[in-house]
Design an enzyme around this catalytic site. Structure first.
Site, PDB file in Angstrom:
ATOM      1  N   VAL A 141       0.827  -1.231  -0.047  1.00 35.51           N
ATOM      2  CA  VAL A 141      -0.027   0.203   0.016  1.00 35.51           C
ATOM      3  C   VAL A 141       1.056   1.207   0.003  1.00 35.51           C
ATOM      4  O   VAL A 141       1.912   1.192   0.288  1.00 35.51           O
ATOM      5  CB  VAL A 141      -1.069   0.072   1.163  1.00 35.51           C
ATOM      6  N   SER A 142       0.546   2.456  -0.350  1.00 36.08           N
ATOM      7  CA  SER A 142       1.165   3.397  -0.599  1.00 36.08           C
ATOM      8  C   SER A 142       1.630   4.295   0.636  1.00 36.08           C
ATOM      9  O   SER A 142       2.695   5.148   0.566  1.00 36.08           O
ATOM     10  CB  SER A 142       0.588   4.533  -1.517  1.00 36.08           C
TER      11      SER A 142
END
Length: 165
Positions: free
Chosen positions: A12-13
């Site tokens: 995920v970022s």
């Protein structure tokens, strides 16, 4: 290690985000296709703009030492967001005889069609990233044009604007 391992990579970022949208499909893939093979999970909470991420570095080291037979991701954009980075990765995986499976993209690097689709999707991911950056810059320019300010502490803004505290 004599047997080669299936690597599952999730990313995920940001640290605030969770892996929960990716996990059900990945777990279902493991149940359906791992067939008793060793499965190793790798994860990162970091931007996909570059490949310098702790989980990825460990996975890449395991690929380089021949421990990994298959790399499974939820979508190709979980690996990275630059076309150059992804196509270089696809070439490396092919040379190392590591198959790549992207569940949502329907990509399997073990086939010519899979390699073609992977490279097209890598270009699309890079394009989307560039569009997102353009939208952010355009929004910032529009906000500046209307006199909006952001960033910095309230105290700093008050001092910079010469307003009494």
């Amino acid at each position: 290690m004599s047997e080669r391992t299936i690597a599952i990579y999730v990313r995920v970022s940001s640290k605030k985000q969770k892996f929960r949208s990716q996990l059900p499909d990945l777990k279902q893939w493991v149940t359906a296709y791992a067939e008793g093979a060793t499965v190793q999970w790798y994860d990162d909470k970091a931007s996909g703009r570059n490949m310098d991420r702790p989980g990825w570095r460990q996975l890449e080291a395991d690929i380089d030492t021949g421990k990994i037979s298959t790399l499974v991701v939820w979508r190709l954009d979980r690996l990275g967001r630059t076309a150059a980075g992804l196509t270089t990765l696809f070439e490396k995986l092919t040379v190392r005889k590591v198959n790549l499976v992207s569940i949502k993209d329907g990509v399997d690097l073990s086939t010519p069609a899979g390699r073609l689709i992977a490279n097209v999707l890598a270009s699309v991911a890079a394009f989307e990233n560039e569009l997102r950056s353009e939208r952010i810059v355009a929004g910032q320019e529009a906000a500046r044009a209307t006199g909006k300010r952001w960033g910095g502490s309230t105290v700093y803004r008050i001092l910079a604007e010469g307003q009494p505290s």
